[in-house]
Design a protein around this motif. Structure first.
Motif, PDB file in Angstrom:
ATOM      1  N   MET A  29      -7.236  -8.212 -30.677  1.00  0.00           N
ATOM      2  CA  MET A  29      -8.172  -7.441 -29.506  1.00  0.00           C
ATOM      3  C   MET A  29      -8.209  -8.582 -28.299  1.00  0.00           C
ATOM      4  O   MET A  29      -8.287  -8.285 -27.422  1.00  0.00           O
ATOM      5  N   ALA A  30      -8.209  -9.882 -28.844  1.00  0.00           N
ATOM      6  CA  ALA A  30      -8.585 -10.889 -27.777  1.00  0.00           C
ATOM      7  C   ALA A  30      -7.396 -10.903 -27.092  1.00  0.00           C
ATOM      8  O   ALA A  30      -7.424 -11.217 -25.772  1.00  0.00           O
ATOM      9  N   LEU A  31      -6.019 -10.800 -27.630  1.00  0.00           N
ATOM     10  CA  LEU A  31      -4.993 -10.781 -26.782  1.00  0.00           C
ATOM     11  C   LEU A  31      -4.819  -9.635 -25.902  1.00  0.00           C
ATOM     12  O   LEU A  31      -4.517  -9.710 -24.667  1.00  0.00           O
ATOM     13  N   ILE A  32      -5.430  -8.527 -26.406  1.00  0.00           N
ATOM     14  CA  ILE A  32      -5.210  -7.419 -25.360  1.00  0.00           C
ATOM     15  C   ILE A  32      -6.307  -7.548 -24.219  1.00  0.00           C
ATOM     16  O   ILE A  32      -5.980  -7.168 -23.079  1.00  0.00           O
ATOM     17  N   CYS A  33      -7.528  -8.057 -24.697  1.00  0.00           N
ATOM     18  CA  CYS A  33      -8.487  -8.341 -23.363  1.00  0.00           C
ATOM     19  C   CYS A  33      -7.825  -9.425 -22.557  1.00  0.00           C
ATOM     20  O   CYS A  33      -7.963  -9.293 -21.069  1.00  0.00           O
ATOM     21  N   ALA A  34      -7.077 -10.313 -23.102  1.00  0.00           N
ATOM     22  CA  ALA A  34      -6.418 -11.372 -22.069  1.00  0.00           C
ATOM     23  C   ALA A  34      -5.632 -10.719 -21.119  1.00  0.00           C
ATOM     24  O   ALA A  34      -5.442 -10.930 -19.982  1.00  0.00           O
ATOM     25  N   ILE A  35      -4.834  -9.698 -21.515  1.00  0.00           N
ATOM     26  CA  ILE A  35      -3.872  -8.850 -20.770  1.00  0.00           C
ATOM     27  C   ILE A  35      -4.396  -8.220 -19.744  1.00  0.00           C
ATOM     28  O   ILE A  35      -4.044  -8.287 -18.630  1.00  0.00           O
ATOM     29  N   ILE A  36      -5.384  -7.463 -20.048  1.00  0.00           N
ATOM     30  CA  ILE A  36      -6.242  -6.746 -19.366  1.00  0.00           C
ATOM     31  C   ILE A  36      -6.817  -7.553 -18.203  1.00  0.00           C
ATOM     32  O   ILE A  36      -6.853  -7.255 -17.023  1.00  0.00           O
ATOM     33  N   LEU A  37      -7.426  -8.702 -18.607  1.00  0.00           N
ATOM     34  CA  LEU A  37      -8.034  -9.534 -17.677  1.00  0.00           C
ATOM     35  C   LEU A  37      -6.917 -10.028 -16.668  1.00  0.00           C
ATOM     36  O   LEU A  37      -7.141 -10.107 -15.502  1.00  0.00           O
ATOM     37  N   ALA A  38      -5.909 -10.415 -17.138  1.00  0.00           N
ATOM     38  CA  ALA A  38      -4.663 -10.870 -16.398  1.00  0.00           C
ATOM     39  C   ALA A  38      -4.401  -9.695 -15.523  1.00  0.00           C
ATOM     40  O   ALA A  38      -3.991 -10.235 -14.296  1.00  0.00           O
ATOM     41  N   SER A  39      -4.450  -8.579 -15.950  1.00  0.00           N
ATOM     42  CA  SER A  39      -3.860  -7.393 -14.940  1.00  0.00           C
ATOM     43  C   SER A  39      -5.063  -7.247 -13.733  1.00  0.00           C
ATOM     44  O   SER A  39      -4.415  -6.641 -12.686  1.00  0.00           O
ATOM     45  N   ILE A  40      -6.180  -7.410 -14.271  1.00  0.00           N
ATOM     46  CA  ILE A  40      -7.241  -7.247 -13.192  1.00  0.00           C
ATOM     47  C   ILE A  40      -7.375  -8.423 -12.149  1.00  0.00           C
ATOM     48  O   ILE A  40      -7.777  -8.456 -11.086  1.00  0.00           O
ATOM     49  N   LEU A  41      -7.544  -9.489 -13.030  1.00  0.00           N
ATOM     50  CA  LEU A  41      -7.882 -10.946 -12.135  1.00  0.00           C
ATOM     51  C   LEU A  41      -6.927 -11.848 -12.468  1.00  0.00           C
ATOM     52  O   LEU A  41      -7.257 -12.772 -13.626  1.00  0.00           O
ATOM     53  N   PRO A  42      -5.788 -12.052 -12.044  1.00  0.00           N
ATOM     54  CA  PRO A  42      -4.872 -12.852 -12.511  1.00  0.00           C
ATOM     55  C   PRO A  42      -5.033 -14.305 -11.697  1.00  0.00           C
ATOM     56  O   PRO A  42      -5.715 -14.228 -10.827  1.00  0.00           O
ATOM     57  N   CYS A  43      -4.631 -15.324 -12.430  1.00  0.00           N
ATOM     58  CA  CYS A  43      -4.881 -16.613 -11.972  1.00  0.00           C
ATOM     59  C   CYS A  43      -3.606 -16.983 -11.010  1.00  0.00           C
ATOM     60  O   CYS A  43      -2.850 -16.622 -11.381  1.00  0.00           O
ATOM     61  N   ARG A  44      -3.942 -17.681  -9.922  1.00  0.00           N
ATOM     62  CA  ARG A  44      -2.965 -17.905  -9.101  1.00  0.00           C
ATOM     63  C   ARG A  44      -3.218 -19.323  -8.508  1.00  0.00           C
ATOM     64  O   ARG A  44      -3.945 -20.040  -8.589  1.00  0.00           O
ATOM     65  N   GLY A  45      -2.070 -19.543  -7.964  1.00  0.00           N
ATOM     66  CA  GLY A  45      -1.938 -21.010  -7.276  1.00  0.00           C
ATOM     67  C   GLY A  45      -2.442 -22.190  -7.984  1.00  0.00           C
ATOM     68  O   GLY A  45      -1.976 -22.448  -9.312  1.00  0.00           O
ATOM     69  N   GLN A  46      -3.517 -22.929  -7.444  1.00  0.00           N
ATOM     70  CA  GLN A  46      -3.866 -24.189  -8.228  1.00  0.00           C
ATOM     71  C   GLN A  46      -4.408 -24.005  -9.606  1.00  0.00           C
ATOM     72  O   GLN A  46      -4.441 -24.730 -10.570  1.00  0.00           O
ATOM     73  N   MET A  47      -5.153 -22.939  -9.705  1.00  0.00           N
ATOM     74  CA  MET A  47      -5.843 -22.473 -10.992  1.00  0.00           C
ATOM     75  C   MET A  47      -4.823 -22.103 -12.071  1.00  0.00           C
ATOM     76  O   MET A  47      -4.870 -22.517 -13.342  1.00  0.00           O
ATOM     77  N   GLN A  48      -3.399 -21.550 -11.637  1.00  0.00           N
ATOM     78  CA  GLN A  48      -2.501 -21.328 -12.649  1.00  0.00           C
ATOM     79  C   GLN A  48      -1.987 -22.423 -13.032  1.00  0.00           C
ATOM     80  O   GLN A  48      -1.501 -22.708 -14.080  1.00  0.00           O
ATOM     81  N   HIS A  49      -1.752 -23.277 -12.046  1.00  0.00           N
ATOM     82  CA  HIS A  49      -1.214 -24.760 -12.457  1.00  0.00           C
ATOM     83  C   HIS A  49      -2.034 -25.477 -13.572  1.00  0.00           C
ATOM     84  O   HIS A  49      -1.494 -26.091 -14.421  1.00  0.00           O
ATOM     85  N   LEU A  50      -3.359 -25.603 -13.112  1.00  0.00           N
ATOM     86  CA  LEU A  50      -4.145 -26.256 -14.165  1.00  0.00           C
ATOM     87  C   LEU A  50      -4.265 -25.501 -15.505  1.00  0.00           C
ATOM     88  O   LEU A  50      -4.136 -26.308 -16.581  1.00  0.00           O
TER      89      LEU A  50
END
Length: 331
Positions: free
Chosen positions: A9-30
């Motif tokens: 369920m945590a993995l599914i939530c991670a996918i949903i969060l990434a679909s709605i609010l993906p990390c980009r740029g500097q945050m993704q690198h971090l």
């Protein structure tokens, strides 16, 4: 076992969060740097936790242990390649794209699980010590064999992966921390075994972060425009067929080798599992960040199917062995 575990369920939530609010740029690198640190700690703690005598004990029943490895690292890849060739010949436009096929073939190259293989063997009243050994050896061997097989098998679909480069990358990022944990086991081992949250936090936490980071990259690259619900259903059907084939063939192998019922159960459950805990970190090392999200999708689906199906099978075996014991008692 529950049909849906909190980790999934945590993995599914991670996918949903990434679909709605993906990390980009500097945050993704971090986050990628955080992932590297967590995965390194995960394999370091696993090395510190695994006692050396468990590795030595694992080679005693070489026929059973060898057959488990054969199922995991030979039967699975051959079935994966065979299914890929079959579907390419049957459907001129393959069921889904090569990215998802690469994910299925990568799944076929992974080692067995540890926790669920042992737990299900115990429920089914199989040979639990042999299951512990088989799962342990599979995961250690997988550090070298998985990237090598991935390069060879994905070369079949033209993915262009270098087996040697993959082995070196995994050895550097996963094997070295594991070996360091083994070296420092006398000092670190008791701490890790006393504070189990260290293992739980680094393995499950790292996988959730890897999945979120990977799917963030995939969402930015347009994964949901390339993968439909129909594609996911097709992957689930193919995963189910793959699991059914391996369960049937491993059962036949156990009977053909005249293994005891307990050993045959161990062979089935250890030989049919694929490790999400090892697969996600390895995918993050072997594949480009933008493709990891789609690569691990078939593995995540297979993970749930294997838990549900093998739990039902384990309970069936448990009832059967209980009936046999009662019958022998009355005789």
């Amino acid at each position: 076992m529950k049909r849906f575990d909190p980790f999934l369920m945590a993995l599914i939530c991670a996918i949903i969060l990434a679909s709605i609010l993906p990390c980009r740029g500097q945050m993704q690198h971090l986050l990628q740097q955080v992932v590297t640190v967590l995965i390194t700690l995960m394999f370091f703690f696993q090395g510190a936790k695994l006692q050396r005598h468990a590795i030595i004990e694992s080679v005693r029943d070489w026929r059973l242990q060898g057959t488990v490895l054969l199922c995991t690292f030979a039967l699975f890849p051959l079935l994966g390649i065979g299914l890929h060739l079959l579907f390419k010949s049957l459907f001129s436009d393959a069921l889904f794209g090569e990215d998802l096929w690469s994910g299925i073939l990568f799944l076929c190259c992974l080692p067995s699980t540890v926790q669920s293989s042992i737990a299900l063997t115990s429920i089914a009243r199989g040979n639990v010590p042999a299951a512990i050994c088989a799962a342990t050896v599979s995961n250690i061997a997988g550090i070298a064999l998985t990237p090598l097989l991935t390069g060879l098998v994905l070369g079949h679909v033209g993915a262009g992966h270098s087996p040697l480069d993959s082995v070196l990358d995994v050895a550097k990022e996963l094997l070295l921390p594991f070996l360091l944990g083994q070296i420092l086991q006398s000092w670190v081992g008791p701490i890790v075994r006393r504070h189990k949250f260290l293992i739980s936090f680094t393995d499950r936490g790292s996988i959730v972060v890897v999945v979120y980071t990977a799917f963030s990259s995939a969402v930015v690259e347009g994964i949901w425009h390339r993968v439909s619900m129909a594609h996911l259903a097709e992957v689930a059907l193919l995963d189910s067929a793959l699991l059914a084939l391996v369960l049937f063939l491993s059962h036949a192998m156990g009977k053909g080798m005249q293994q005891s019922v307990e050993n045959s159960i161990t062979l089935q459950f250890c030989g049919s599992k694929k490790s999400l805990a090892s697969g996600v970190p390895m995918a993050s090392v072997i594949f480009p960040a933008a493709s990891v999200g789609i690569i691990v999708l078939p593995l995540m689906i297979y993970h749930q199917i294997q838990l549900f199906t093998c739990t039902l099978l384990a309970r069936h075996y448990s009832r059967r062995t209980e009936i046999e014991k009662n019958a022998s008692f009355h005789v």
